[in-house]
Structure formats: structure tokens, C-alpha cells
Design an enzyme around this catalytic site. Structure first.
Site, PDB file in Angstrom:
ATOM      1  N   HIS A 137      48.902  43.395  43.159  1.00  0.00           N
ATOM      2  CA  HIS A 137      48.904  42.705  41.867  1.00  0.00           C
ATOM      3  C   HIS A 137      48.062  41.433  41.880  1.00  0.00           C
ATOM      4  O   HIS A 137      47.707  40.913  40.828  1.00  0.00           O
ATOM      5  CB  HIS A 137      50.334  42.401  41.408  1.00  0.00           C
ATOM      6  CG  HIS A 137      51.053  41.375  42.218  1.00  0.00           C
ATOM      7  ND1 HIS A 137      52.047  41.699  43.115  1.00  0.00           N
ATOM      8  CD2 HIS A 137      50.939  40.034  42.275  1.00  0.00           C
ATOM      9  CE1 HIS A 137      52.505  40.599  43.678  1.00  0.00           C
ATOM     10  NE2 HIS A 137      51.841  39.572  43.190  1.00  0.00           N
ATOM     11  N   ASP A 167      52.545  47.937  46.515  1.00  0.00           N
ATOM     12  CA  ASP A 167      51.991  46.658  46.068  1.00  0.00           C
ATOM     13  C   ASP A 167      51.186  45.985  47.174  1.00  0.00           C
ATOM     14  O   ASP A 167      51.291  44.777  47.401  1.00  0.00           O
ATOM     15  CB  ASP A 167      53.088  45.719  45.575  1.00  0.00           C
ATOM     16  CG  ASP A 167      52.517  44.519  44.813  1.00  0.00           C
ATOM     17  OD1 ASP A 167      51.427  44.653  44.251  1.00  0.00           O
ATOM     18  OD2 ASP A 167      53.164  43.452  44.810  1.00  0.00           O
ATOM     19  N   SER A 247      51.997  34.862  46.390  1.00  0.00           N
ATOM     20  CA  SER A 247      51.870  36.319  46.502  1.00  0.00           C
ATOM     21  C   SER A 247      50.772  36.719  47.469  1.00  0.00           C
ATOM     22  O   SER A 247      49.637  36.233  47.385  1.00  0.00           O
ATOM     23  CB  SER A 247      51.547  36.920  45.132  1.00  0.00           C
ATOM     24  OG  SER A 247      52.650  36.847  44.293  1.00  0.00           O
TER      25      SER A 247
END
Length: 504
Positions: A137, A167, A247
Site C-alpha cells: 500500500h 501487503d 508503514s
């Protein structure tokens, strides 16, 4: 007979024992008075020291974590915010709560063709020649990726491969002599163990936070099935503070070994509120190896529908031999489960000797293997334990290796068009259908050479876009119409529109 007992020592007569010793009295003669008895010490095991020195782990990993800035062409910015320090989370609403309005800095007027920053995240250097792992992402939808090292060097990165189900993404920069992180085993993590999170929250580069392992093999999509599109969940839960920008960063143990890739937080405010989640290295290592070698993940499946074994289900079905495991609800034809002779109401409890207590643990173990590898599965049937071996297969029921661009689910492959071909056709994006075989696309009338521009009104630029749209359609349980609406053109200029029924 000697009777030993521990005695509390009053402040009036304190004797300080040496380390690892406990003061006691030995009663050799019960008729002796307290004053006549000679004190002695008995040896007890010493408790390990409480290790809280994080400096070694922090200093050894901070140069292995990078900042990743994603950019999109201004014409492709569909409502994205400019600037700021935000992760482009595909699951942002679920993991971060509703997005709150943030004050964004004034952006200078830019030329129409100049890319604008759309997001910011982190990545972890895996090799000295520039391979970097991050979250899917973080880079999804980006037209350009800039990687900022801890020494302020900046490189443009290219995408090696992505995997929406876990992911994860692998990118590459052209550099040498980088500080690669040491990869450890997430399976060795213990509850309560100290870990550090290293990343770039809100754009503050090289930030280190600390916490403990709160849980392992955690699923976080069960309460938000509609919004969470990830197919594999077995997160490490910690209380190390993460915020937007973390992230794709590193979760490391006190030896400075990578044990997870930070992926999400759970919050009602958009900022950290106590729960952080990381993808374990058991999954990451396999995904990265596949992306590097094949460009796509070689995913093995058992070919079953399952549910966690609960106390209610166990009571209803008379299961007494185990209190945990994964209950088999159905078995597919031409599957590994068929070879294992699995049947409805069997309870899977181990794979290759590793205990399986729930569905996330099953996902984590299967994610370590490729189709064609043999595994040993233990399960209970009628409260009797059975152990069998079988060869893992892919979703098509075989052991064939897939390559980047292959998409067996729809019966063809997809080739990204170069800029010159796009210019000649007057297109800004598109992928070409190649290697058409039997399957939904051929059944719908699609022919080799067809250039797909849009699917279900979404622009298509790569084979990953096709696969991601397919996965969203197939995972949407609220939509019974599993259809891809293709819009495109053939090289001769003839336009084409097709409705591909994926339920066939």
C-alpha cells in the site's frame, strides 16, 4: 535430618547475602535456641537481568531503514491529498479510523506534467545492492518512487513485484555497499519480548520506538471484512508506537534482527492509540524470494474451506480430543486436501510439526511453502489423530510455477505496453492480452492482442492492476455478480467491450 527454611531478617541484625544466595537457618538440633543456631546460606538460581538497553539494536538497524516517497502524475491524482506525511493505506479507514482533516502546507504552483507527492512510508534494505522490502500500500498506484537513505542520499526506485494478499512489495535502487538488515525468525518471538519499530512517522526520518510483543498470529480483518481485502493475515501485535509514515518499516528484536514489517495500527483517531501490527518474517522471506525470482508469489493452498474450532462447535460436533485447531468445512476436488483424505469436520492441528491453533496460524504456515513442496499435516477425525503427507498445489490444482504477467485464473497473461506503443495508439495506459487459453476471457470473446484500458471503470496499467481488480471482485461477498467489464482497443484501432463472467 536437616530441615531448612527461609527466615525473614529484621533490621536489627541484617546480614547481606552474596548474589545468588538466600539467608536461612539450618536446624541441626531442635533443642537449640534461636541464638545458638549458626546461620548458613543456601544457593538458589539467579533470575536473569531485566534487559532494557536498546542502543545496540537501534544503532545496528537505523541505517537499514529508508524513507519512501511516492509520486503520481497530476492528471492521475483522483482526489488524493498533496504533501503531508500520510501513508496511502489501502486499508486506512479500518486500521487508522476515519481520516481527519489535516492542515496541509501551501504547495507551490506546479506544471501540469510535474508529478506530485501522494504518500510517504518506509522500507527495509535486504541486500547491499539495493533490494528493499516495503508494504504494497506504500507504493500502490505510484508513478514514481524516491528512496531517501539515512545519510540523505536519494535514489529513484523501480518495482520488482507486489503482492496484495500479504501487503508486501519488493523494490530496487541502483546502489552498492548499502547496510542490509539481518533477517531473524519471527517464529522465535515470545509474548512479552521487547521489540523496536524503526521508520519515518509523519516524515520524521529514522525514528525508533519500543514496545513488547502483545500477540502473535493475530487476525485484524474479521470485524471489517468488507473493507479489508487482505487474503493472508497472521500479524505480530505489539504496543510499539506507530504512526502514518511507519508503514513498511522494520520491527526488530534486541539483537537487531528483522522480525517483521510494520503494516498497520488500529485507531479511532488516525494516530497511534496502543495497537500496532507487523507482517512476520516467516511470510516476508518467502514472498520476497518469490518476487525476486519469479516476479509473482507462488502461493500454495490446501483446497479447503475452514473455520476456527470454538468451544460451541466442539460441543455441537462432539470433538473432545482437542480444544483448538482449524475445522474443515469443505474440500475441493484436485486439491492437496483430497490427497490428505481430509473430510468435513476434521480438525487440523499441525503442519510439519508446528501446532495450528487457529486460521491465522494456518495461513502463516502455508505462506512459507510453494506448490510442489511436500508437507505433513496432522488432524483429528472422530477424536483420533491422523498424520499424512501430501504435495501442495496452487489454486488451479497443479504444481506449475507462474511467472510475472501470468494470470491462470482468467486464462491468459498480460503485457505492459511501452511508451512508444502507447503514443502510437494515443493511449495513456493499457495492458495487452497474450497467451490466451481456455477460460473466462476466451469465453467472453476476448482475442490475443486486445489492449485493456479499463476494467469496471478503473484504469489498468499493469498485470498487477488486473489481478488486484480480480481479487477485489472475488472477495466481495456482498456482490453476487462476479463480472469484469473490459473496455479496450485492438492494435488495428477497433474498439472492444466485453463482459467477463468470473463465476463460470
Amino acid at each position: 535430618m536437616k530441615v531448612k527454611y527461609l527466615v525473614a531478617v529484621t533490621a536489627a541484625a541484617v546480614m547481606i547475602p552474596a548474589a545468588g544466595m538466600v539467608y536461612s537457618n539450618t536446624i541441626t538440633n531442635p533443642s537449640q535456641t534461636q541464638e545458638e543456631r549458626e546461620p548458613e546460606f543456601i544457593t538458589v538460581s539467579s533470575a536473569p537481568s531485566f534487559e532494557t538497553d536498546f542502543t545496540k539494536a537501534a544503532e545496528s538497524t537505523v541505517n537499514s531503514v529508508v524513507c519512501i516517497k511516492s509520486f503520481v502524475d497530476r492528471s492521475q491524482q483522483y482526489g488524493q491529498q498533496q504533501g503531508g506525511y500520510m501513508d496511502p493505506f489501502g486499508m486506512f479507514d479500518f486500521f487508522f479510523g476515519p481520516q481527519q482533516p489535516r492542515q496541509q502546507p501551501q504547495q507551490p504552483r506546479q506544471k501540469k506534467s510535474e508529478p506530485v507527492q501522494s504518500g510517504l512510508g518506509s522500507g527495509v534494505i535486504l541486500s547491499e545492492d539495493g533490494y528493499i522490502v516495503t508494504n504494497n500500500h506504500v507504493i500502490e498506484g505510484a508513478d514514481r518512487l524516491d528512496v531517501l537513505l539515512n545519510d540523505n542520499s536519494t535514489y529513484e526506485a523501480r518495482v520488482i513485484g507486489t503482492d496484495e494478499s500479504t501487503d508486501l512489495a519488493l523494490i530496487k535502487i541502483d546502489a552498492k555497499g548499502l547496510k542490509a538488515i539481518k533477517v531473524g525468525s519471527s517464529e522465535n518471538l515470545r509474548l512479552g519480548e521487547w521489540v523496536l519499530a524503526v521508520g519515518n512517522p509523519f516524515g520524521f526520518n529514522s525514528t525508533v520506538t519500543a514496545g513488547i510483543v502483545s500477540a502473535k498470529a493475530r487476525s485484524i480483518g474479521a470485524d471489517s471484512h468488507r473493507r479489508n481485502k487482505m487474503g493472508i493475515e497472521a500479524f505480530i501485535q505489539t504496543d510499539a508506537a506507530l504512526n502514518p509514515g511507519n508503514s513498511g518499516g522494520a520491527l526488530v528484536n534486541l539483537n537487531g534482527e528483522l522480525v517483521g514489517i510494520n503494516a498497520a495500527i488500529y485507531s479511532n483517531t488516525g494516530s497511534y492509540s496502543g495497537f500496532s501490527f507487523a507482517i512476520p518474517t516467516t511470510i516476508m522471506a518467502k514472498v520476497v524470494a518469490d518476487l525476486r525470482e519469479y516476479g509473482t508469489v507462488q502461493r500454495a493452498v490446501l483446497g479447503i474451506t475452514v473455520a476456527d474450532l470454538t468451544a460451541e462447535i466442539a460441543k455441537e460436533k462432539g470433538i473432545t480430543a482437542t480444544k483448538s485447531g482449524v475445522l474443515v468445512a469443505g474440500v475441493s476436488d484436485r486439491s492437496t486436501a483430497k490427497e490428505l483424505d481430509l473430510k468435513e469436520d476434521d480438525v487440523i492441528v499441525a503442519i510439519n510439526g508446528t501446532d495450528i491453533k487457529n486460521l491465522p496460524e494456518l495461513h502463516e504456515q502455508l505462506a512459507k511453502y510453494r506448490p510442489g513442496q511436500e508437507i505433513t499435516v496432522s488432524y483429528y477425525r472422530d477424536n483420533k489423530k491422523v498424520t499424512k503427507k501430501a504435495t501442495l498445489r496452487n489454486t488451479q490444482g497443479d504444481t506449475a510455477i507462474t511467472r510475472k504477467g501470468d494470470f491462470s485464473e482468467v486464462g491468459c497473461a498480460f503485457m505492459k505496453l511501452d511508451s512508444e506503443t502507447l503514443r502510437q495508439l494515443g493511449l495513456s495506459n493499457g495492458v495487452k492480452v497474450t497467451g490466451l487459453k481456455g477460460g473466462p476471457f476466451k469465453n467472453a470473446g476476448v482475442k490475443d492482442g486486445f489492449i485493456i484500458i479499463e476494467i469496471n471503470d478503473r484504469p489498468v496499467r499493469s498485470s498487477e492492476d488486473v489481478e488486484n481488480i480480480y481479487n477485489r471482485i472475488m472477495k466481495d461477498d456482498d456482490n453476487d455478480d462476479k463480472v469484469m467489464l473490459l473496455k479496450g482497443i485492438y492494435p488495428n484501432g477497433k474498439k472492444g467491450y466485453y463482459a467477463v463472467n468470473l463465476a463460470e
